[in-house]
Scaffold this motif. Structure first.
Motif, PDB file in Angstrom:
ATOM      1  N   GLU A 184     -43.400  14.110  37.370  1.00 13.35           N
ATOM      2  CA  GLU A 184     -42.664  14.329  38.859  1.00 13.35           C
ATOM      3  C   GLU A 184     -41.589  15.397  38.513  1.00 13.35           C
ATOM      4  O   GLU A 184     -40.985  16.409  40.052  1.00 13.35           O
ATOM      5  N   LEU A 185     -40.858  14.987  37.350  1.00 13.27           N
ATOM      6  CA  LEU A 185     -39.591  16.451  37.722  1.00 13.27           C
ATOM      7  C   LEU A 185     -40.128  17.838  37.422  1.00 13.27           C
ATOM      8  O   LEU A 185     -39.903  18.980  38.243  1.00 13.27           O
ATOM      9  N   LYS A 186     -40.731  17.691  36.678  1.00 14.20           N
ATOM     10  CA  LYS A 186     -41.814  19.417  36.616  1.00 14.20           C
ATOM     11  C   LYS A 186     -42.144  19.946  37.568  1.00 14.20           C
ATOM     12  O   LYS A 186     -42.589  21.193  38.174  1.00 14.20           O
ATOM     13  N   ALA A 187     -43.152  19.100  38.544  1.00 15.51           N
ATOM     14  CA  ALA A 187     -43.388  19.385  40.106  1.00 15.51           C
ATOM     15  C   ALA A 187     -42.166  20.358  41.503  1.00 15.51           C
ATOM     16  O   ALA A 187     -42.843  20.574  41.872  1.00 15.51           O
ATOM     17  N   ASN A 188     -41.381  19.925  40.917  1.00 15.69           N
ATOM     18  CA  ASN A 188     -40.321  19.342  41.037  1.00 15.69           C
ATOM     19  C   ASN A 188     -39.251  21.211  40.944  1.00 15.69           C
ATOM     20  O   ASN A 188     -37.904  21.337  41.204  1.00 15.69           O
ATOM     21  N   GLY A 194     -32.217  24.066  32.117  1.00 12.30           N
ATOM     22  CA  GLY A 194     -31.674  25.311  32.589  1.00 12.30           C
ATOM     23  C   GLY A 194     -30.526  25.686  33.835  1.00 12.30           C
ATOM     24  O   GLY A 194     -29.460  24.043  33.168  1.00 12.30           O
ATOM     25  N   SER A 195     -30.398  26.597  34.620  1.00 10.40           N
ATOM     26  CA  SER A 195     -28.837  26.785  34.357  1.00 10.40           C
ATOM     27  C   SER A 195     -29.318  25.583  35.805  1.00 10.40           C
ATOM     28  O   SER A 195     -30.308  25.333  36.930  1.00 10.40           O
ATOM     29  N   VAL A 196     -28.133  25.584  36.897  1.00  8.82           N
ATOM     30  CA  VAL A 196     -27.833  24.744  37.978  1.00  8.82           C
ATOM     31  C   VAL A 196     -27.753  25.641  39.108  1.00  8.82           C
ATOM     32  O   VAL A 196     -26.973  26.944  39.245  1.00  8.82           O
ATOM     33  N   GLY A 197     -28.182  25.921  39.782  1.00  6.63           N
ATOM     34  CA  GLY A 197     -28.353  26.710  41.515  1.00  6.63           C
ATOM     35  C   GLY A 197     -28.366  25.194  42.310  1.00  6.63           C
ATOM     36  O   GLY A 197     -28.737  24.394  42.281  1.00  6.63           O
ATOM     37  N   ALA A 198     -28.336  26.400  43.550  1.00  7.38           N
ATOM     38  CA  ALA A 198     -27.759  25.500  44.923  1.00  7.38           C
ATOM     39  C   ALA A 198     -29.092  24.590  45.402  1.00  7.38           C
ATOM     40  O   ALA A 198     -29.435  23.537  45.933  1.00  7.38           O
ATOM     41  N   ASP A 199     -30.559  25.296  45.256  1.00  9.35           N
ATOM     42  CA  ASP A 199     -31.966  24.636  45.126  1.00  9.35           C
ATOM     43  C   ASP A 199     -31.857  23.017  44.370  1.00  9.35           C
ATOM     44  O   ASP A 199     -33.056  22.174  44.660  1.00  9.35           O
ATOM     45  N   LEU A 204     -33.245  17.221  43.104  1.00  9.00           N
ATOM     46  CA  LEU A 204     -33.101  16.168  42.552  1.00  9.00           C
ATOM     47  C   LEU A 204     -32.878  15.191  44.082  1.00  9.00           C
ATOM     48  O   LEU A 204     -33.634  14.134  43.422  1.00  9.00           O
ATOM     49  N   ASN A 205     -33.012  15.312  45.189  1.00  8.74           N
ATOM     50  CA  ASN A 205     -33.189  14.756  46.750  1.00  8.74           C
ATOM     51  C   ASN A 205     -34.467  14.425  47.083  1.00  8.74           C
ATOM     52  O   ASN A 205     -34.873  12.941  46.578  1.00  8.74           O
ATOM     53  N   ARG A 206     -35.517  14.998  46.074  1.00 14.53           N
ATOM     54  CA  ARG A 206     -36.601  15.059  46.687  1.00 14.53           C
ATOM     55  C   ARG A 206     -37.292  13.654  45.413  1.00 14.53           C
ATOM     56  O   ARG A 206     -38.276  12.723  45.818  1.00 14.53           O
ATOM     57  N   VAL A 207     -36.680  14.088  44.343  1.00 13.73           N
ATOM     58  CA  VAL A 207     -37.852  12.752  43.059  1.00 13.73           C
ATOM     59  C   VAL A 207     -37.131  12.387  43.386  1.00 13.73           C
ATOM     60  O   VAL A 207     -37.676  10.798  43.034  1.00 13.73           O
ATOM     61  N   THR A 208     -35.839  11.805  42.945  1.00 15.36           N
ATOM     62  CA  THR A 208     -35.080  10.683  43.624  1.00 15.36           C
ATOM     63  C   THR A 208     -35.865   9.436  44.815  1.00 15.36           C
ATOM     64  O   THR A 208     -35.338   8.280  44.465  1.00 15.36           O
TER      65      THR A 208
END
Length: 519
Positions: A184-188, A194-199, A204-208
């Motif tokens: 599920e993480l990889k699908a999102n 990885g580096s952190v971007g605004a997206d 994270l919201n979708r996965v949780t």
């Protein structure tokens, strides 16, 4: 959150076992370059070496990492101490090691770490030797005395600055569940690192929101005075902004240790170095500390299941109790090797048998059923119970209120999570009729009986709970119904249909089963 602490240096310190017997507080972790350390238990001790060092300037980084095991989690959080410090019988636990302890990790936990660092500087030893006046140990007795005063290693690098870290923990109960969360993480678009971007926040919201696995969220700040922590929905922006926040209370972010066997002219330090590697491992082996982590994770999972059993009317799982007892025994056997080391670091250590770890990990099992629906087919359907998460969160009905006249116009149910404290209300029906009193349930109280009358609608409804109190309302139309919760089961919530009135009502209930053991 905390700055570097001053460490009082002593010529000799008591053993860990002696400290515990005296009920005293263990010394804090090391806090200065060249300071001695017991790397197995994390103590900062007296300083035996001196030397030169080089200072490097600061840097900033913001990244995320997915951790499937404790070792990777320690790396993602840049925890300097061995896992034996956080999971062993005693030791001086750093703020970050304590943070990991509080996660109560289980065998198949998966963690997403977001880590922002603002490094002020790093001091690294470039040359070192024993201080004048310190005699190299020549035999086992001298090694033991040296260890009690100076430990088995010294601080060879130290990094200060500020950092923010947040961890989402997904408490998967099997390898299949863990793999499902990873997929599920990889699908999102969330990969191992990885580096952190605004997206990332949207991902994270979708996965949780989508995952069916129990989740916790924890975060911490160090190096900033009086920080205001973000909500989970704001964590990514906070992490991106963190390097620009002034460092007004510099903290030790990490430190490196070097064993005394690498100090020139120290003599034969191999007995201690060998035992250290046996306990905390090296690059190819995780050491006895790995077994200690696995045992703790097993016990954490058992404790979680037992908390569910206790909350839902004391279900008994005999095999779980047996493995729990064995796991406690095995953990004690492992701890005894660490205790033996701190009392005599040259002693011959051995790997004890851990039969509890051969059982696998217990997975929560239960059967969901519904009482017969009472009433008609009008209105729209509702179902208050998410059977995938309700029991895991220890959710329960915390209050019930009715609206009624000739019919039951509406039912208002408040649910609460015993594990998180969250509460929410589900209202079904219209606004007619008069309001009943509110029937309030305390944790551990459950619905035992639902009776009344029904036809096209729910004409009358009475709900009784375990202490005999009840709430009811409605008229005398329709036919009578009477339902009692089966023995060994517990009511979770309601389902049915509603519109202008409460058209239909039924109860969703669960029966706990012995845990399934998975490997």
């Amino acid at each position: 959150m905390t700055s570097a602490r001053e460490v009082a240096l002593h010529a000799q310190v008591p053993t860990s076992a002696e400290r515990l017997a005296a009920n005293t507080v263990a010394p804090p972790p090391p806090a200065s370059l060249f300071q001695g350390s017991d790397s197995v238990n994390g103590y900062g001790i007296s300083t035996a070496v001196e030397g030169t060092y080089a200072s490097h300037g600061g840097s900033s980084s913001v990244f995320y990492q997915v951790a499937l095991d404790v070792e990777t989690l320690y790396q993602a959080l840049d925890i300097s101490q061995s896992v034996s410090v956080g999971f062993g019988p005693f030791g001086s636990v750093s703020e970050k090691s304590e943070f990991v302890q509080q996660l109560s990790l289980t065998s198949y936990s998966l963690n997403i770490v977001v880590h922002a660092r603002h490094v002020k500087g790093t001091d690294t030893a470039t040359a070192f030797k024993l201080k004048d006046g310190i005699t190299p140990p020549q035999d086992d007795a001298a090694l033991r005395n040296f260890f009690r005063s100076y430990g088995d290693s010294f601080v060879s690098s130290i990094t200060t600055g500020a950092e923010y870290y947040a961890v989402y923990t997904f408490y998967a109960q099997s390898r299949e569940e863990q793999d499902s969360v990873s997929a599920e993480l990889k699908a999102n678009g969330i990969f191992d690192f990885g580096s952190v971007g605004a997206d990332l926040q949207t991902k994270l919201n979708r996965v949780t929101e989508k995952t069916q696995v129990r989740i916790s969220f924890n975060q911490n700040v160090a190096g900033i005075a009086n920080p205001k922590l973000p909500t989970p929905e704001q964590l990514v922006q906070y992490a991106l902004d963190f390097p620009s926040i002034p460092i007004d209370a510099p903290a030790i972010l990490s430190f490196g240790l070097t064993g005394y066997e690498h100090v020139p002219d120290v003599g034969n330090f191999e007995p201690i170095a060998g035992n250290r590697a046996f306990l905390i491992g090296n690059q190819s082996d995780g050491g006895l500390a790995q077994d200690l982590v696995k045992e703790t994770q097993l016990i954490n999972q058992i404790d979680w299941l037992k908390s569910i059993y206790a909350f839902y009317q004391g279900f008994n799982d005999s095999k779980l109790n047996e493995v729990d007892s064995q796991a406690q025994t095995d953990q004690q056997a492992l701890n005894e090797q660490f205790t033996r080391y701190v009392n005599d670091p040259t002693a011959k250590l051995s790997r004890p048998a851990t039969p509890s770890l051969q059982q696998g990990s217990p997975k929560l099992q239960y059967q969901i059923a519904q009482s017969p629906a009472q009433g008609g087919d009008g209105g729209g359907p509702f179902d208050d119970v998410d059977i995938n998460t309700f029991i895991q969160r220890q959710d329960y009905v915390s209050s019930i209120q009715l609206r009624s006249g000739g019919y039951v116009d509406a039912i208002s149910v408040t649910y609460r999570s015993n594990s998180t404290g969250d509460s929410w209300n589900d209202y079904h029906g219209g606004g007619g009729g008069g309001q009943s009193q509110t029937l309030t349930l305390q944790p551990g109280q459950f619905i035992t009986k639902v009776n009344g009358r029904s036809g096209k609608y729910v004409d009358q409804l009475n709900i009784t709970i375990s202490d005999g109190r009840h709430v009811g309302g409605g008229g005398s139309g329709g036919g009578a119904f009477d339902w009692n919760v089966p023995s060994g089961s517990v009511v979770l919530g309601f389902y049915g249909r509603s519109g202008k009135y409460l058209d239909q009502i039924g109860v969703t209930y669960a029966t706990l089963k012995p845990a399934q053991w998975v490997k």
